[in-house]
Design a protein around this motif. Structure first.
Motif, PDB file in Angstrom:
ATOM      1  N   SER A  45       0.820  -1.216   0.000  1.00  0.00           N
ATOM      2  CA  SER A  45       0.000   0.000   0.000  1.00  0.00           C
ATOM      3  C   SER A  45       0.849   1.260   0.000  1.00  0.00           C
ATOM      4  O   SER A  45       0.404   2.329  -0.430  1.00  0.00           O
ATOM      5  CB  SER A  45      -0.939   0.008   1.214  1.00  0.00           C
ATOM      6  OG  SER A  45      -0.226   0.275   2.412  1.00  0.00           O
ATOM      7  N   ARG A  73      -7.402  -1.855  -3.845  1.00  0.00           N
ATOM      8  CA  ARG A  73      -7.264  -0.399  -3.880  1.00  0.00           C
ATOM      9  C   ARG A  73      -8.480   0.192  -4.582  1.00  0.00           C
ATOM     10  O   ARG A  73      -8.726  -0.055  -5.753  1.00  0.00           O
ATOM     11  CB  ARG A  73      -5.992  -0.009  -4.636  1.00  0.00           C
ATOM     12  CG  ARG A  73      -5.693   1.487  -4.622  1.00  0.00           C
ATOM     13  CD  ARG A  73      -4.301   1.705  -5.211  1.00  0.00           C
ATOM     14  NE  ARG A  73      -3.930   3.119  -5.167  1.00  0.00           N
ATOM     15  CZ  ARG A  73      -3.787   3.893  -6.238  1.00  0.00           C
ATOM     16  NH1 ARG A  73      -4.007   3.393  -7.450  1.00  0.00           N
ATOM     17  NH2 ARG A  73      -3.424   5.151  -6.124  1.00  0.00           N
ATOM     18  N   HIS A  91     -10.445   3.886  -5.109  1.00  0.00           N
ATOM     19  CA  HIS A  91     -10.411   5.345  -4.950  1.00  0.00           C
ATOM     20  C   HIS A  91      -9.267   5.785  -4.038  1.00  0.00           C
ATOM     21  O   HIS A  91      -9.453   6.568  -3.096  1.00  0.00           O
ATOM     22  CB  HIS A  91     -11.746   5.863  -4.400  1.00  0.00           C
ATOM     23  CG  HIS A  91     -12.919   5.562  -5.292  1.00  0.00           C
ATOM     24  ND1 HIS A  91     -12.893   5.732  -6.660  1.00  0.00           N
ATOM     25  CD2 HIS A  91     -14.157   5.085  -4.998  1.00  0.00           C
ATOM     26  CE1 HIS A  91     -14.065   5.387  -7.174  1.00  0.00           C
ATOM     27  NE2 HIS A  91     -14.847   4.980  -6.192  1.00  0.00           N
ATOM     28  N   HIS A  92      -8.074   5.225  -4.279  1.00  0.00           N
ATOM     29  CA  HIS A  92      -6.848   5.605  -3.572  1.00  0.00           C
ATOM     30  C   HIS A  92      -6.860   5.182  -2.095  1.00  0.00           C
ATOM     31  O   HIS A  92      -6.017   5.653  -1.322  1.00  0.00           O
ATOM     32  CB  HIS A  92      -6.592   7.119  -3.679  1.00  0.00           C
ATOM     33  CG  HIS A  92      -6.605   7.621  -5.087  1.00  0.00           C
ATOM     34  ND1 HIS A  92      -5.643   7.279  -6.025  1.00  0.00           N
ATOM     35  CD2 HIS A  92      -7.493   8.421  -5.737  1.00  0.00           C
ATOM     36  CE1 HIS A  92      -5.929   7.856  -7.168  1.00  0.00           C
ATOM     37  NE2 HIS A  92      -7.040   8.549  -7.042  1.00  0.00           N
ATOM     38  N   ARG A  93      -7.799   4.321  -1.718  1.00  0.00           N
ATOM     39  CA  ARG A  93      -7.814   3.774  -0.360  1.00  0.00           C
ATOM     40  C   ARG A  93      -7.644   2.265  -0.445  1.00  0.00           C
ATOM     41  O   ARG A  93      -8.015   1.640  -1.442  1.00  0.00           O
ATOM     42  CB  ARG A  93      -9.119   4.111   0.372  1.00  0.00           C
ATOM     43  CG  ARG A  93      -9.308   5.587   0.668  1.00  0.00           C
ATOM     44  CD  ARG A  93     -10.536   5.785   1.526  1.00  0.00           C
ATOM     45  NE  ARG A  93     -10.396   5.127   2.817  1.00  0.00           N
ATOM     46  CZ  ARG A  93     -11.426   4.743   3.594  1.00  0.00           C
ATOM     47  NH1 ARG A  93     -12.672   4.955   3.180  1.00  0.00           N
ATOM     48  NH2 ARG A  93     -11.226   4.169   4.745  1.00  0.00           N
TER      49      ARG A  93
END
Length: 368
Positions: free
Chosen positions: A268, A314, A316-318
């Protein structure tokens, strides 16, 4: 103002529902998948021990491949498990790459052989990978450390604090033995010819009887009265005793939770960019304890080929974690809801929830 608040609440609810649908679709299609971590038990094997009065203790006659060894049935279980994973993740990882795949195993023969068979099912060579037209198989490295130095997978490295704490738990369990328990210990001692006075002794005998039965042998008549039903509860107590309290969970499962979540966290944060798959070949007690430490209750004790799968997604960037479990070879892994974490479970949340276990310092705290 009140009307505006209601409209905002409706809008937020709608957005969450849409996000949930998008998340579910993305996960289902594997579009959002970044990393897969698999923990699995080895395949079907011969017993580790026999007992004094065991009618099947003649190793040459009944166990020609040796005690504690992977059987042909176990090899096929692992090969089929590899094929199952190959199909499940065909759009994510279609071929073996030394940069993308790392395999770790406990340093037991049955574990290494299980890992080899699983890899044979998952990554058959094709094209330029074929080095022998008569053998559609490719060698893949498997990493392990000596059993007595293994702090993560076999958990046999010295840790006095753990064993002292577990001994306290065993004494507590012994203090609460019922007259029926004591009667059972005496009966098993007489019939087996071994000293069966603790739940560890009983669990060892239980395991032997179970492996003999699973290998198609008829158990002695004396077992009819006690196996598996009367022995099961105390054998389960033995398994539970390794993660009976927070201290034991921290030392017994903490290192493996630390290792697996470290790989997710590294991915991550942009490290290990090429890595797609980590495989850990372990044992039933390790899988069972891993789930107990994550607060899964009433989970089935893993049979041969049982597997835990951690997927990192992953969206939306989370980053989110999906956990799947199969209690037996041939059973496709199914999703579990991670306790104390919303669905989907964010990586940050599971890292926060496991901080106590992951912070274990084996070399220092084991000897305090």
């Amino acid at each position: 103002m009140e009307l505006l608040i209601k409209k905002l609440n409706i809008l937020v609810t709608l957005m969450l529902q849409i996000s949930s649908v998008i998340f579910a679709q993305s996960i289902e299609n594997k579009d959002s998948l970044e990393l897969v971590v698999i923990l699995h038990r080895h395949g079907h094997r011969t017993p580790t021990h026999t007992y004094k009065n065991d009618p099947y203790k003649d190793e040459d006659k009944y166990w020609p491949i040796g005690l504690d060894q992977l059987t042909n049935k176990g090899k096929m279980q692992m090969y089929n498990l590899g094929k199952l994973f190959r199909e499940e993740y065909k759009t994510f990882i279609s071929s073996y790459s030394v940069k993308a795949v790392q395999v770790n195993s406990t340093n037991y023969k049955r574990s290494h052989m299980s890992a080899q068979c699983l890899l044979a099912g998952w990554f058959p060579p094709s094209g330029s990978e074929i080095w022998n037209e008569q053998l559609i198989w490719q060698p893949i490295p498997i990493h392990s450390v000596p059993i007595d130095k293994d702090q993560t997978l076999a958990l046999r490295a010295p840790c006095p604090r753990f064993w002292c704490e577990r001994q306290n738990v065993l004494m507590h369990i012994a203090d609460n033995e019922t007259p029926e328990d004591k009667k059972l210990f005496k009966y098993l001692t007489t019939k087996s010819g071994e000293n069966i006075s603790t739940i560890d002794d009983l669990a060892t005998l239980y395991s032997t009887l179970k492996k003999e039965e699973l290998n198609g042998l008829t158990l002695p008549d004396w077992t009819i009265n006690v196996f598996p039903h009367k022995m099961q509860r105390l054998a389960d107590l033995c398994a539970n005793s390794f993660t009976w309290n927070e201290i034991l969970k921290r030392f017994f499962s903490g290192p493996l939770i630390k290792e697996t979540l470290f790989q997710l966290k590294e991915k991550s944060e942009g490290r290990n960019k090429d890595k797609k798959l980590f495989i850990y070949t372990v044992h039933e007690l390790v899988l069972f304890s891993f789930l107990r430490t994550l607060n899964f209750e009433n989970i089935k004790y893993g049979e041969f080929g049982a597997a835990i799968v951690l997927e990192l997604h992953r969206i939306h960037h989370r980053y989110f974690v999906k956990l799947l479990y199969s209690h037996s070879a041939g059973v496709a892994p199914y999703e579990l809801t991670i306790p104390q974490c919303s669905t989907p479970c964010s990586l940050d949340k599971i890292l926060s929830n496991t901080e106590y276990y992951r912070s274990v310092d084996w070399d220092k705290q084991c000897f305090e």
